[in-house]
Scaffold this motif. Sequence first.
Motif, PDB file in Angstrom:
ATOM      1  N   LEU A   4     -21.037 -46.244   8.514  1.00  0.00           N
ATOM      2  CA  LEU A   4     -20.666 -44.904   8.185  1.00  0.00           C
ATOM      3  C   LEU A   4     -20.450 -43.934   9.250  1.00  0.00           C
ATOM      4  O   LEU A   4     -21.727 -43.824  10.152  1.00  0.00           O
ATOM      5  N   VAL A   6     -19.937 -39.836  10.233  1.00  0.00           N
ATOM      6  CA  VAL A   6     -19.758 -38.518  10.000  1.00  0.00           C
ATOM      7  C   VAL A   6     -19.650 -37.673  11.279  1.00  0.00           C
ATOM      8  O   VAL A   6     -20.365 -37.921  12.134  1.00  0.00           O
ATOM      9  N   VAL A  28     -12.872 -41.630   3.769  1.00  0.00           N
ATOM     10  CA  VAL A  28     -13.367 -41.713   2.475  1.00  0.00           C
ATOM     11  C   VAL A  28     -13.589 -39.823   1.747  1.00  0.00           C
ATOM     12  O   VAL A  28     -13.520 -39.713   0.729  1.00  0.00           O
ATOM     13  N   GLN A  29     -13.633 -39.063   2.954  1.00  0.00           N
ATOM     14  CA  GLN A  29     -13.974 -37.668   2.528  1.00  0.00           C
ATOM     15  C   GLN A  29     -13.827 -36.968   3.951  1.00  0.00           C
ATOM     16  O   GLN A  29     -13.937 -37.405   5.073  1.00  0.00           O
ATOM     17  N   VAL A  32     -15.890 -37.657   6.822  1.00  0.00           N
ATOM     18  CA  VAL A  32     -16.717 -38.840   6.735  1.00  0.00           C
ATOM     19  C   VAL A  32     -15.435 -40.489   6.810  1.00  0.00           C
ATOM     20  O   VAL A  32     -14.561 -40.206   6.065  1.00  0.00           O
ATOM     21  N   GLU A  34     -15.632 -44.711   6.625  1.00  0.00           N
ATOM     22  CA  GLU A  34     -16.760 -45.949   6.546  1.00  0.00           C
ATOM     23  C   GLU A  34     -15.912 -47.226   6.695  1.00  0.00           C
ATOM     24  O   GLU A  34     -14.719 -47.167   6.550  1.00  0.00           O
ATOM     25  N   ILE A  62     -23.410 -41.986  13.500  1.00  0.00           N
ATOM     26  CA  ILE A  62     -22.821 -43.437  13.308  1.00  0.00           C
ATOM     27  C   ILE A  62     -24.020 -44.179  12.781  1.00  0.00           C
ATOM     28  O   ILE A  62     -25.002 -44.494  13.237  1.00  0.00           O
ATOM     29  N   TYR A  63     -23.851 -44.277  11.374  1.00  0.00           N
ATOM     30  CA  TYR A  63     -24.940 -45.225  10.513  1.00  0.00           C
ATOM     31  C   TYR A  63     -24.604 -46.693  10.365  1.00  0.00           C
ATOM     32  O   TYR A  63     -23.389 -46.780   9.838  1.00  0.00           O
TER      33      TYR A  63
END
Lengths: 89, 89
Positions: A4, A6, A28-29, A32, A34, A62-63
């Motif tokens: 993910l 952001v 995706v948004q 954001v 992913e 960055i997750y």
Amino acid sequence: MYVLLVYDIGEKRVNKVLKICRQYLDWVQNSVLEGELTKASLETLKKRIERIMNKEEDSVRIYKLRTQDDLTLEILGIDKKQVADDGII
Amino acid sequence: MYVLLVYDIGEKRVNKVLKICRQYLDWVQNSVLEGELTKASLETLKKRIERIMNKEEDSVRIYKLRTQDDLTLEILGIDKKQVADDGII
């Protein structure tokens, strides 16, 4: 791995960063993205972002997850990704 | 559970939503909050957001993880959360 990303990037640089991110991940948004990435691809993506971003002003989080299965997603309101995929945005 | 919440909310409603989210989660970056939440607290948070958001325009993505240990975080550039915690933002 599943990633993910952001970002919070200054206006002058944001379009370039988004364009690069989209080559590796799904939007995706707003701000954001992913998707599934190899470790090598993530390293390349990070290098490409770092070349453009201002490290004293911008921020990218960055997750990283082992697998998408570690996540459960709930969406309130509209699914912007779905709207984008349908060609409405 | 550990929760990442990213929102894309119209200007008129965004401050109200942010204010509510901050009661449950830590702000980490523009439009991004995260933190440990019980299932019950998450349900309350969702209801409170849904009362304010416009479900045909706004979007809130809630990623739920069993534990924060399932995540690895990398930050490029500045850590906005750290800057905020230090009182600079």
